[in-house]
Design a protein around this motif. Structure first.
Motif, mmCIF file in Angstrom:
data_model
loop_
_atom_site.group_PDB
_atom_site.id
_atom_site.type_symbol
_atom_site.label_atom_id
_atom_site.label_comp_id
_atom_site.label_asym_id
_atom_site.label_seq_id
_atom_site.Cartn_x
_atom_site.Cartn_y
_atom_site.Cartn_z
ATOM 1 N N LYS A 14 1.465 -1.054 0.051
ATOM 2 C CA LYS A 14 -0.304 -0.189 -0.248
ATOM 3 C C LYS A 14 0.975 1.383 0.162
ATOM 4 C CE LYS A 14 -3.678 0.552 2.273
ATOM 5 N NZ LYS A 14 -4.572 1.065 1.452
ATOM 6 N N ARG A 15 1.859 0.855 0.972
ATOM 7 C CA ARG A 15 2.958 1.990 1.096
ATOM 8 C C ARG A 15 3.475 2.350 -0.789
ATOM 9 N NH1 ARG A 15 4.863 0.531 4.724
ATOM 10 N NH2 ARG A 15 6.467 -0.332 4.679
ATOM 11 N N LEU A 16 3.648 1.694 -1.856
ATOM 12 C CA LEU A 16 4.305 1.304 -2.457
ATOM 13 C C LEU A 16 3.619 1.608 -3.652
ATOM 14 C CD1 LEU A 16 6.397 -1.281 -2.472
ATOM 15 C CD2 LEU A 16 7.188 1.083 -2.390
ATOM 16 N N GLY A 17 1.544 1.984 -3.339
ATOM 17 C CA GLY A 17 0.747 2.581 -4.310
ATOM 18 C C GLY A 17 -0.787 1.485 -4.534
ATOM 19 N N LEU A 18 -0.541 0.473 -3.887
ATOM 20 C CA LEU A 18 -1.915 -0.587 -4.070
ATOM 21 C C LEU A 18 -2.944 -0.181 -3.456
ATOM 22 C CD1 LEU A 18 -3.227 -3.588 -4.889
ATOM 23 C CD2 LEU A 18 -2.417 -4.184 -1.960
ATOM 24 N N ASP A 19 -4.037 0.158 -4.015
ATOM 25 C CA ASP A 19 -4.913 1.054 -3.645
ATOM 26 C C ASP A 19 -6.481 0.058 -3.199
ATOM 27 O OD1 ASP A 19 -7.197 3.009 -2.937
ATOM 28 O OD2 ASP A 19 -7.047 3.847 -5.317
ATOM 29 N N VAL A 20 -6.557 -0.165 -2.171
ATOM 30 C CA VAL A 20 -7.061 -1.684 -2.297
ATOM 31 C C VAL A 20 -7.105 -1.670 -0.271
ATOM 32 C CG1 VAL A 20 -8.066 -3.972 -2.240
ATOM 33 C CG2 VAL A 20 -6.936 -2.852 -3.753
ATOM 34 N N PRO A 21 -8.450 -1.499 -0.060
ATOM 35 C CA PRO A 21 -8.821 -1.390 1.285
ATOM 36 C C PRO A 21 -8.324 -2.010 2.658
ATOM 37 C CG PRO A 21 -10.646 -0.466 1.094
ATOM 38 C CD PRO A 21 -9.475 -1.186 0.059
ATOM 39 N N LEU A 22 -7.457 -2.626 3.583
ATOM 40 C CA LEU A 22 -6.731 -3.394 3.656
ATOM 41 C C LEU A 22 -7.834 -3.124 5.569
ATOM 42 C CD1 LEU A 22 -4.611 -5.783 4.778
ATOM 43 C CD2 LEU A 22 -3.021 -3.811 5.685
ATOM 44 N N TYR A 23 -8.219 -4.496 5.438
ATOM 45 C CA TYR A 23 -8.893 -4.324 7.528
ATOM 46 C C TYR A 23 -7.902 -5.780 7.869
ATOM 47 C CZ TYR A 23 -12.381 -1.872 5.409
ATOM 48 O OH TYR A 23 -13.206 -0.593 5.888
ATOM 49 N N THR A 24 -7.450 -5.666 9.133
ATOM 50 C CA THR A 24 -7.044 -5.687 9.992
ATOM 51 C C THR A 24 -7.487 -6.942 11.400
ATOM 52 O OG1 THR A 24 -4.660 -4.855 9.428
ATOM 53 C CG2 THR A 24 -4.737 -6.307 11.438
ATOM 54 N N LEU A 25 -7.955 -7.743 11.094
ATOM 55 C CA LEU A 25 -9.108 -8.887 12.207
ATOM 56 C C LEU A 25 -7.821 -9.515 12.812
ATOM 57 C CD1 LEU A 25 -11.491 -10.372 12.785
ATOM 58 C CD2 LEU A 25 -11.003 -12.084 11.616
ATOM 59 N N ILE A 26 -7.958 -8.754 13.980
ATOM 60 C CA ILE A 26 -6.956 -9.927 15.130
ATOM 61 C C ILE A 26 -7.624 -10.454 16.016
ATOM 62 C CG2 ILE A 26 -5.363 -9.077 17.581
ATOM 63 C CD1 ILE A 26 -5.526 -5.926 16.639
ATOM 64 N N THR A 27 -6.711 -11.833 15.682
ATOM 65 C CA THR A 27 -7.869 -13.490 15.947
ATOM 66 C C THR A 27 -6.923 -13.345 17.553
ATOM 67 O OG1 THR A 27 -5.663 -14.331 15.210
ATOM 68 C CG2 THR A 27 -7.702 -14.144 14.208
ATOM 69 N N ASP A 28 -6.361 -12.491 18.406
ATOM 70 C CA ASP A 28 -6.711 -13.109 19.960
ATOM 71 C C ASP A 28 -7.184 -12.004 20.940
ATOM 72 O OD1 ASP A 28 -5.068 -16.079 20.083
ATOM 73 O OD2 ASP A 28 -3.153 -14.574 18.855
ATOM 74 N N TYR A 29 -7.071 -12.387 22.122
ATOM 75 C CA TYR A 29 -7.804 -11.687 22.917
ATOM 76 C C TYR A 29 -6.797 -10.063 23.815
ATOM 77 C CZ TYR A 29 -11.600 -13.765 22.329
ATOM 78 O OH TYR A 29 -13.205 -14.432 21.443
ATOM 79 N N ASP A 30 -5.795 -10.091 22.753
ATOM 80 C CA ASP A 30 -4.491 -9.048 22.657
ATOM 81 C C ASP A 30 -3.735 -8.474 22.153
ATOM 82 O OD1 ASP A 30 -2.511 -7.823 24.807
ATOM 83 O OD2 ASP A 30 -1.317 -9.864 24.272
ATOM 84 N N ALA A 31 -3.577 -7.459 21.825
ATOM 85 C CA ALA A 31 -2.999 -6.202 20.303
ATOM 86 C C ALA A 31 -1.861 -6.069 20.163
ATOM 87 C CB ALA A 31 -3.834 -5.076 20.772
ATOM 88 N N HIS A 32 -0.938 -7.137 20.162
ATOM 89 C CA HIS A 32 0.604 -7.604 20.167
ATOM 90 C C HIS A 32 1.415 -6.412 18.523
ATOM 91 C CE1 HIS A 32 4.820 -8.122 18.913
ATOM 92 N NE2 HIS A 32 4.398 -9.131 20.122
#
Length: 371
Positions: free
Chosen positions: A124-142
Motif C-alpha cells: 500500500k505504501r508503494l501504491g496499492l489502492d485496496v482497503p486493508l482490514y486487520t482482524l486480530i485473532t486473539d484477546y490481546d494486541a501485539h
C-alpha cells in the motif's frame, strides 16, 4: 452488477488464524451469497516447499521451548514490524504477492495474521489502492499487528480496542466485532440426535482438545481424567497429532467404552453441543468457539504471550478456569454430573455470551464496510 470480492490472507502459524479467515469467509457468504471470497495462507501459497518448513519449525519451538516464544513475544510487544523487516519478508518470501492481488482484484483485503498484514501494508505504501482490514485473532494486541496503512482494525473486545488507542491509533479505525466463528457455531444442534450420530451415551461428557496441532496436556492429568470413565464420557480430540492418537489407542488406560479418541475432525461445533465441559488450550479461535456455544472451559498450558492473555480474559469474565490440579478436575467433573447445576451454569454462560458476543457481528461489520 459487480460482485464484491474479499481476499482473506493468513498464515499457518497455529490453526486459529486460518480458521478465523475461513469463518469470516463462510459468514460473509451466509449473509450475502453474492460476495466472493478467497482464503490464502500466503507463505504456503507462494512458497509451497519453504513455507510449510518454517511453520513446522515454529510448531516444534512452541511445543519444546514455549518460554522462548514468550520471551520473544514480550520483547517485541510494543513494536510493529519495521520497514527493513517488511522489505526482507517481501524479498525472501512474498515477492509475488502483488501479482496475486492484481490477478484476484479484491475490493477488500482482510489479514488474519501479522505477516501478510505487514506485506500488504508495504504494498500500500508503494501504491496499492485496496482497503486493508486487520482482524486480530486473539484477546490481546501485539505490536506486530499494527501498521499506519491499515484501514480498519477488527478486534475481539473493548479492552483490545483500548490497547490500540493507547498506542495512538484513532478510535474511528477500530471496530469491536468479536472474532468470527464458522456459521456451524451460530446454531445449537439437537443433543439426542448428536449422541446417536456419534454413538455416544446419554451421560455427562467432557471434550478434551489439543488444538489443530494436537498438543495435549501432561500425561499425568490426561490419565487422571480416565479415573472418571465409569461416570463421565471422555472425548479426546488430538487434531493432526497422529503419534499421540496411536499412543493413546494402544494404551489400556484409554481402552474403555466411555472413552473416544479422535483425530482431525470438522465436527467440533457438534462435539461442543454434545459435551458439558471443554478442556482446551486457550487459543483465540477455540475459546471463541466455546464462548459461542456457552460451554464452560478449563484451560491448560497456555503458550506464554497471547494464549496467556486469552486465558486471563475468559477467566476474568467467568467463562472458564485454569486447569492446574487434579482438584480442578474433580470439582468440574462432579458439577457436570448434577443435572440442574450443569444446565443452570450453561444458561448463565449463554446469557453472558449474548451480552458480550454476537457470532455474526464480524461478518456483518465487513459487509457494511463493503457497501
Amino acid at each position: 452488477m459487480h460482485k464484491k470480492r474479499v481476499l482473506l490472507l493468513s498464515e499457518g502459524f497455529g490453526s486459529g488464524h486460518t480458521q478465523a479467515a475461513y469463518a469470516l469467509a463462510y459468514g460473509l457468504r451466509e449473509l450475502d451469497p453474492s460476495v466472493q471470497t478467497r482464503v490464502i495462507e500466503l507463505g504456503k501459497f507462494l512458497n509451497p516447499v519453504l513455507g510449510p518448513m518454517i511453520v513446522n519449525a515454529y510448531r516444534k519451538t512452541v511445543s519444546k521451548q514455549p518460554k522462548l516464544v514468550g520471551i520473544v513475544y514480550r520483547r517485541q510487544y510494543k513494536k510493529s514490524l519495521n520497514r527493513l523487516t517488511q522489505l526482507a519478508l517481501h524479498r525472501i518470501f512474498y515477492t509475488h504477492t502483488s501479482q496475486v492481488i492484481n490477478q484476484l482484484k479484491p475490493d477488500l483485503i482482510v489479514c488474519t495474521h501479522p505477516v501478510p498484514n505487514a506485506v500488504v501494508s508495504r504494498l500500500k505504501r508503494l501504491g496499492l489502492d485496496v482497503p486493508l482490514y486487520t482482524l486480530i485473532t486473539d484477546y490481546d494486541a501485539h505490536g506486530t499487528w499494527t501498521s499506519p496503512e491499515v484501514t480498519k482494525y477488527l478486534v475481539s473486545t473493548p479492552l483490545v480496542k483500548k490497547k490500540l488507542t493507547d498506542r495512538g491509533i484513532s478510535e474511528d479505525r477500530i471496530e469491536v466485532t468479536g472474532i468470527p466463528v464458522h456459521p456451524n457455531f451460530w446454531h445449537t444442534h439437537d443433543k439426542p440426535e448428536l449422541q446417536s450420530q456419534f454413538e455416544l451415551k446419554p451421560m455427562p461428557t467432557v471434550l478434551i482438545m489439543g488444538g489443530g496441532w494436537g498438543i495435549l496436556y501432561s500425561d499425568n492429568l490426561l490419565e487422571y481424567m480416565t479415573r472418571w470413565r465409569d461416570t463421565i464420557q471422555l472425548i479426546y480430540c488430538v487434531g493432526n497429532n497422529d503419534r499421540a492418537r496411536e499412543k493413546m489407542l494402544s494404551d489400556p488406560i484409554f481402552q474403555h467404552p466411555n472413552i473416544r479418541i479422535l483425530g482431525f475432525t470438522r465436527e467440533v461445533s457438534k462435539l461442543m453441543d454434545v459435551s458439558d465441559l471443554l478442556v482446551t488450550k486457550p487459543g483465540g479461535m477455540t475459546c471463541t468457539e466455546g464462548l459461542s456455544k456457552g460451554i464452560p472451559m478449563l484451560f491448560y498450558e497456555p503458550i506464554p504471550g497471547q494464549e496467556e492473555e486469552n486465558c486471563e480474559y475468559f477467566i476474568q469474565n467467568g467463562f472458564g478456569e485454569m486447569l492446574d490440579s487434579t482438584a480442578t478436575i474433580d470439582k468440574w467433573f462432579k458439577l457436570i454430573q448434577e443435572p440442574y447445576a450443569s444446565v443452570q451454569f450453561r444458561r448463565n454462560l449463554l446469557t453472558k455470551r449474548n451480552q458480550q458476543y454476537n457470532p455474526t457481528q464480524c461478518s456483518r461489520a465487513v459487509l457494511q464496510l463493503l457497501q
